[in-house]
Write a protein that holds these residues in place. Structure first.
Motif, mmCIF file in Angstrom:
data_model
loop_
_atom_site.group_PDB
_atom_site.id
_atom_site.type_symbol
_atom_site.label_atom_id
_atom_site.label_comp_id
_atom_site.label_asym_id
_atom_site.label_seq_id
_atom_site.Cartn_x
_atom_site.Cartn_y
_atom_site.Cartn_z
ATOM 1 N N GLY A 111 0.810 -1.224 0.000
ATOM 2 C CA GLY A 111 0.000 0.000 0.000
ATOM 3 C C GLY A 111 0.839 1.268 0.000
ATOM 4 N N LEU A 112 0.147 2.379 -0.279
ATOM 5 C CA LEU A 112 0.823 3.671 -0.413
ATOM 6 C C LEU A 112 1.461 4.128 0.902
ATOM 7 N N GLY A 113 0.763 3.907 2.013
ATOM 8 C CA GLY A 113 1.312 4.300 3.323
ATOM 9 C C GLY A 113 2.605 3.541 3.598
ATOM 10 N N MET A 131 4.724 12.616 -4.234
ATOM 11 C CA MET A 131 4.125 12.865 -5.548
ATOM 12 C C MET A 131 3.802 11.539 -6.211
ATOM 13 N N LEU A 132 2.539 11.342 -6.564
ATOM 14 C CA LEU A 132 2.142 10.082 -7.211
ATOM 15 C C LEU A 132 2.244 10.229 -8.723
ATOM 16 N N GLY A 133 2.905 9.250 -9.326
ATOM 17 C CA GLY A 133 3.178 9.312 -10.752
ATOM 18 C C GLY A 133 1.954 9.238 -11.646
ATOM 19 N N ASP A 134 0.831 8.764 -11.108
ATOM 20 C CA ASP A 134 -0.375 8.670 -11.928
ATOM 21 C C ASP A 134 -1.013 10.043 -12.151
ATOM 22 N N ASP A 135 -0.742 10.963 -11.258
ATOM 23 C CA ASP A 135 -1.385 12.272 -11.335
ATOM 24 C C ASP A 135 -0.433 13.297 -11.916
ATOM 25 N N LEU A 136 -0.774 13.813 -13.078
ATOM 26 C CA LEU A 136 0.008 14.905 -13.666
ATOM 27 C C LEU A 136 -0.727 16.199 -13.384
ATOM 28 N N MET A 171 -13.483 6.279 -6.010
ATOM 29 C CA MET A 171 -12.189 5.850 -6.558
ATOM 30 C C MET A 171 -11.005 6.590 -5.904
ATOM 31 N N TYR A 172 -11.306 7.492 -4.981
ATOM 32 C CA TYR A 172 -10.281 8.380 -4.422
ATOM 33 C C TYR A 172 -10.291 8.366 -2.898
ATOM 34 N N GLY A 173 -9.258 9.036 -2.323
ATOM 35 C CA GLY A 173 -9.382 9.510 -0.958
ATOM 36 C C GLY A 173 -10.269 10.741 -1.043
ATOM 37 N N VAL A 174 -11.121 10.959 -0.035
ATOM 38 C CA VAL A 174 -12.011 12.135 -0.069
ATOM 39 C C VAL A 174 -11.869 12.885 1.255
ATOM 40 N N VAL A 192 -11.283 10.097 4.113
ATOM 41 C CA VAL A 192 -11.587 8.663 4.011
ATOM 42 C C VAL A 192 -11.028 8.123 2.706
ATOM 43 N N GLU A 193 -10.425 6.953 2.745
ATOM 44 C CA GLU A 193 -9.911 6.330 1.534
ATOM 45 C C GLU A 193 -11.008 5.508 0.856
ATOM 46 N N LYS A 194 -11.234 5.763 -0.418
ATOM 47 C CA LYS A 194 -12.192 5.018 -1.231
ATOM 48 C C LYS A 194 -13.506 4.758 -0.498
ATOM 49 N N ALA A 205 -11.832 15.267 -3.967
ATOM 50 C CA ALA A 205 -10.977 14.077 -4.048
ATOM 51 C C ALA A 205 -9.519 14.448 -3.801
ATOM 52 N N VAL A 206 -8.814 13.529 -3.158
ATOM 53 C CA VAL A 206 -7.372 13.674 -2.965
ATOM 54 C C VAL A 206 -6.670 13.374 -4.283
ATOM 55 N N ILE A 207 -5.848 14.306 -4.724
ATOM 56 C CA ILE A 207 -5.015 14.118 -5.911
ATOM 57 C C ILE A 207 -3.588 13.906 -5.397
ATOM 58 N N GLY A 208 -2.799 13.130 -6.122
ATOM 59 C CA GLY A 208 -1.523 12.634 -5.570
ATOM 60 C C GLY A 208 -0.403 13.620 -5.303
ATOM 61 N N ARG A 209 -0.657 14.635 -4.504
ATOM 62 C CA ARG A 209 0.409 15.533 -4.033
ATOM 63 C C ARG A 209 0.200 15.763 -2.544
ATOM 64 N N TYR A 210 1.281 15.616 -1.779
ATOM 65 C CA TYR A 210 1.215 15.759 -0.331
ATOM 66 C C TYR A 210 2.475 16.481 0.152
ATOM 67 N N VAL A 211 2.352 17.299 1.180
ATOM 68 C CA VAL A 211 3.527 17.836 1.871
ATOM 69 C C VAL A 211 3.358 17.442 3.333
ATOM 70 N N LEU A 233 -2.014 5.655 3.063
ATOM 71 C CA LEU A 233 -1.514 6.967 3.469
ATOM 72 C C LEU A 233 -2.667 7.809 4.022
ATOM 73 N N THR A 234 -3.832 7.689 3.367
ATOM 74 C CA THR A 234 -5.004 8.462 3.801
ATOM 75 C C THR A 234 -5.342 8.182 5.264
ATOM 76 N N ASP A 235 -5.194 6.940 5.724
ATOM 77 C CA ASP A 235 -5.502 6.626 7.129
ATOM 78 C C ASP A 235 -4.503 7.303 8.063
HETATM 79 C C1 G1P Z 1 -4.181 6.947 -4.381
HETATM 80 C C2 G1P Z 1 -4.595 7.418 -2.990
HETATM 81 C C3 G1P Z 1 -5.952 8.123 -3.060
HETATM 82 C C4 G1P Z 1 -5.899 9.252 -4.067
HETATM 83 C C5 G1P Z 1 -5.411 8.733 -5.442
HETATM 84 C C6 G1P Z 1 -5.195 9.911 -6.366
HETATM 85 O O1 G1P Z 1 -5.085 5.935 -4.780
HETATM 86 O O2 G1P Z 1 -4.647 6.313 -2.115
HETATM 87 O O3 G1P Z 1 -6.275 8.637 -1.791
HETATM 88 O O4 G1P Z 1 -7.169 9.836 -4.192
HETATM 89 O O5 G1P Z 1 -4.171 8.020 -5.328
HETATM 90 O O6 G1P Z 1 -4.757 9.507 -7.626
HETATM 91 P P1 G1P Z 1 -4.794 4.948 -6.042
HETATM 92 O O7 G1P Z 1 -5.206 5.717 -7.249
HETATM 93 O O8 G1P Z 1 -3.344 4.629 -6.017
HETATM 94 O O9 G1P Z 1 -5.673 3.760 -5.791
#
Ligand code: G1P
Length: 291
Positions: A111-113, A131-136, A171-174, A192-194, A205-211, A233-235
């Motif tokens: 998991g991400l955490g 920074m999550l690579g899926d989110d540009l 589909m997201y953390g909210v 909350v995650e998903k 929705a949480v987008i993949g950037r965190y500080v 990570l959301t938890d």
């Molecule tokens: C992850 C995070 C989620 C966030 C999402 C954004 O989920 O766990 O909180 O909203 O990235 O892209 P994943 O898409 O990896 O399931």
């Protein structure tokens, strides 16, 4: 927190990339190109533009090509120089010269955490970005830099938030909570995650950037598996939120979901349209095929 640039960012890159199989059987999804740049290079560029100097890549097995990409390639550089391809040479050299990459291994995909926790020793005792690579995030003002400014102003951890249609929230953390001052940012009091359909606390929705502060590490070390049986990570963030220590940043910029096949295609088109040498030809083609 002094008024300084963010020094380190963590990029989790240990996922299996199942949504892009079979392409990702031997190529990490982070190396799939947006036009002619690996996705992870766009993420690293955003970090560098925000002032970061060190990137901690959390790898799994078979991700050696990410390290190679940011390393010197003597043979390639030599060939380009001999052929007089100065511009390409400089472009290639810049990739390896501009950033210090530290690779750490995430031994199991838990998991991400768990991935962020794997970067604990490389990050040490300071604030850092994730920074999550899926989110540009396409923006002149780098997304992670926008979060860093809010974190510095408030002394709180920051996470990127974006409104999404209600039927996509699961589909997201909210995150949810009152506006911080006059807005637009939010003092998150619930995250909350998903969330199961119909139960999301908001449409943000949480987008993949965190500080994050270094205090997140002991929190993650004690976080039990949550959604999908993974350490989320959301938890961990929910614990910061419970103490009033988490801000949701309504960032400026266009977000592309490069982790989704349609989103990936759209990102390629959007980035290609910004390239003067491709724009006209691509527009003509799009007009032709959509007639
Ligand atoms: C992850 C995070 C989620 C966030 C999402 C954004 O989920 O766990 O909180 O909203 O990235 O892209 P994943 O898409 O990896 O399931």
């Amino acid at each position: 927190m002094s008024n300084r640039p963010l020094r380190k960012v963590v990029i989790p890159a240990a996922g299996l990339g199942t949504r892009f199989l079979p392409a990702t059987k031997s190529v990490p999804k982070e190396m799939l190109p947006i036009v002619d740049q690996p996705t992870i290079q766009l993420i690293v560029d955003e970090a560098l533009r925000a002032g970061a100097q060190e990137v901690v890549v959390v790898n799994g097995r078979g991700k050696g090509s990410i390290e190679d990409h940011f390393d010197r390639s003597y043979e390639l550089e030599d060939t380009l120089q001999k052929k007089g391809k100065k511009e390409l040479f400089e472009q290639i050299r810049k990739i390896s010269d501009s950033v210090r990459i530290i690779s750490v291994r995430q031994k199991e995909p838990m998991g991400l955490g768990h991935a962020v926790l794997a970067a604990r020793h490389a990050v040490g005792d300071e604030w850092f970005g994730v920074m999550l690579g899926d989110d540009l995030i396409d923006s002149e003002d780098p997304g992670i830099g926008q979060l860093w400014r809010v974190a510095q102003e408030t002394g709180k951890a920051a996470v990127a938030l974006m409104p999404v249609p209600e039927d996509q929230a699961h589909m997201y953390g909210v995150g949810a909570g009152p506006l911080l001052g006059n807005g637009p940012h939010v003092l998150i009091d619930r995250i909350v995650e998903k969330p199961p359909k119909g139960t999301a606390p908001s449409n943000l929705a949480v987008i993949g950037r965190y500080v994050l502060p270094p205090e997140i590490f002991p929190i993650l070390a004690n976080t039990k598996p949550g959604a999908g049986g993974e350490i989320q990570l959301t938890d961990g963030l929910a614990q910061l939120a419970a103490k009033g220590q988490l801000v949701g940043v309504r960032f400026n910029g266009v977000r592309h979901d490069a982790g989704d096949r349609l989103g990936y295609l759209q990102a390629n088109i959007a980035y290609a349209l910004k390239r003067p040498e491709l724009r006209e030809g691509l527009l003509a083609y799009l007009r032709e095929v959509t007639k």
